[in-house]
Design a protein around this motif. Structure first.
Motif, PDB file in Angstrom:
ATOM      1  N   GLN A  62       4.816   2.850   2.715  1.00 10.77           N
ATOM      2  CA  GLN A  62       3.927   2.177   1.538  1.00 10.77           C
ATOM      3  C   GLN A  62       4.826   0.847   0.974  1.00 10.77           C
ATOM      4  O   GLN A  62       4.124  -0.202   0.893  1.00 10.77           O
ATOM      5  N   TYR A  66       2.845  -2.553   1.002  1.00 12.47           N
ATOM      6  CA  TYR A  66       2.228  -2.991   0.009  1.00 12.47           C
ATOM      7  C   TYR A  66       2.611  -4.532  -0.177  1.00 12.47           C
ATOM      8  O   TYR A  66       2.204  -5.239  -1.009  1.00 12.47           O
ATOM      9  N   GLN A  70      -2.438  -3.622  -1.799  1.00 10.13           N
ATOM     10  CA  GLN A  70      -2.483  -2.541  -2.331  1.00 10.13           C
ATOM     11  C   GLN A  70      -4.117  -2.112  -2.349  1.00 10.13           C
ATOM     12  O   GLN A  70      -4.613  -2.252  -3.386  1.00 10.13           O
ATOM     13  N   THR A  71      -4.488  -1.577  -1.284  1.00  4.40           N
ATOM     14  CA  THR A  71      -5.998  -1.482  -1.134  1.00  4.40           C
ATOM     15  C   THR A  71      -6.279   0.001  -1.339  1.00  4.40           C
ATOM     16  O   THR A  71      -7.524   0.329  -1.197  1.00  4.40           O
TER      17      THR A  71
END
Length: 396
Positions: A62, A66, A70-71
């Protein structure tokens, strides 16, 4: 296995020595950007992501992704030792193949420390403790862990040489070949040639292995975007490289029976490759290019036979006749492999993927293998997991 999973894009960054790289998250983000650009997609198109790495905290995937956005998509972190990158690819392929997603991203990265790789945790059993113990018992030597994984692969090479009455110096030819291949790879860490004599004269590490026969600690990242054939057609994406077969195997009960070849994953490789040959309908005799896990020269040598690229007991002839390089039967590690390209643990499997996709597209430049229609990948992690993948060129 159907041909419905397309490798739409690949990307990697040049591999470098520890202490000279960007941070793992920056490297991972850049590799992912390159793969997405190659595919002609945005990060917002990705529905699932899998991040492979070995040395890092939880959710490092992450942290890297990111940077792209940040979907809200699921991001899974994968650690399967040195096969982490191809394990991430396996999961991404599986998600697309089963219809869970149309677009999945597989990312691998590693920011390695300088010097020998040591266990991160000292207060609990090590995952490779049994490996060291088996080498000591089988070879009648002290339980010496100072050489790290070279102990396992050096012992396997020594056993092979003894079993077949072979001069172990033959293993050094693999490094010479590796450096020749890496000379044409701008992503490789070691591109200068080495002579057979220089390889043998480098410091002894363990058994027949000298320093130049061992992969170096490396930092880097690589990524691949896989999509369904239907999605590629709908979006007008390039779809000429598909995954025709893929399998993962772990150790069998006799892995610790004292046979050093089994200890370093020979049986895992045999099982996974047999499954892939059956799935794809492509045999080893059809393969002209392979990226295999040459963490040490001895492992490349032994893996020739495990993948059935040459019959058991004939790897020495395979090497000395040049059947493992350009002009021979199958070009092995055109990228330079782990020994010369480098081995950032979590990135290796996806760097192999990138090289083979470029080979199938005819985009490998000075290291291009002629007439490539299929390509084989082998990525090994002790402890253990072996991932074998077959790629195929199709009309796209």
């Amino acid at each position: 296995m159907s041909d419905r999973v397309v490798v739409a894009g690949v990307g990697m960054i040049p591999f470098v020595k520890p202490g000279t790289s960007d941070s793992y998250d920056q490297m991972g983000a850049e590799a992912a950007r390159r793969a997405l650009a190659d595919a002609g997609l945005a990060y917002e198109d990705v529905q699932l992501a899998y991040a492979g790495y070995v040395i890092g905290d939880s959710t490092s995937g992450q942290k890297a992704l990111y940077h792209l956005g940040q979907t809200g998509i699921p991001v899974f972190n994968v650690n399967n030792n040195c096969s982490s990158g191809s394990s991430a690819l396996y999961l991404a392929r599986q998600a697309v193949d089963t219809g869970v997603a149309d677009v999945a991203l597989a990312l691998g990265f590693e920011q390695m420390p300088k010097g020998p790789l040591e266990p991160v945790f000292q207060d609990r059993p090590g995952t490779l403790d049994a490996f060291f113990e088996r080498v000591a018992a089988a070879r009648g030597v002290p339980d010496d862990r100072s050489a790290g994984s070279a102990v396992f692969f050096g012992a396997a090479g020594a056993q092979y040489a003894e079993d077949h009455g072979m001069d172990p110096s033959v293993f050094a030819h693999i490094t010479v070949k590796s450096r020749k291949h890496a000379a044409n790879n701008p992503y490789a860490i070691f591109r200068a040639p080495l002579t057979f004599e220089e390889v043998l004269a480098s410091p002894r590490i363990y058994g027949p292995l000298t320093r130049f026969q061992c992969c170096p600690p490396t930092c880097g990242a690589a990524a691949a975007v896989v999509v369904s054939k239907e999605y590629a057609n709908r979006r007008g994406l390039r779809s000429d490289v598909v995954i025709a077969g893929q399998a993962v195997a772990t150790d069998f009960p006799d892995a610790f029976d004292g046979d050093m070849k089994k200890l370093i994953g020979y049986d895992m490789t045999v099982a996974a490759s047999k499954a892939v040959y059956e799935q794809s309908g492509i045999g080893p005799e059809d393969v002209k290019v392979v990226e295999l896990h040459d963490c040490f020269t001895t492992n490349e040598f032994i893996t020739y036979e495990a993948l059935a690229l040459t019959p058991e007991g004939t790897a020495e002839r395979f090497v000395l006749s040049g059947d493992n390089t350009y002009g021979g039967r199958v070009v092995t590690n055109p990228s330079g492999g782990l020994i010369s390209k480098g081995h950032p643990l979590g990135a290796t499997g996806l760097a192999q993927c990138a090289e083979l996709v470029w080979q199938l597209r005819g985009e490998a430049g000075g290291r291009q293998v002629e007439g490539v229609q299929v390509a084989l990948q082998h990525n090994l992690g002790l402890g253990g997991a072996c991932v074998v993948t077959m790629y195929k060129k199709v009309d796209g």
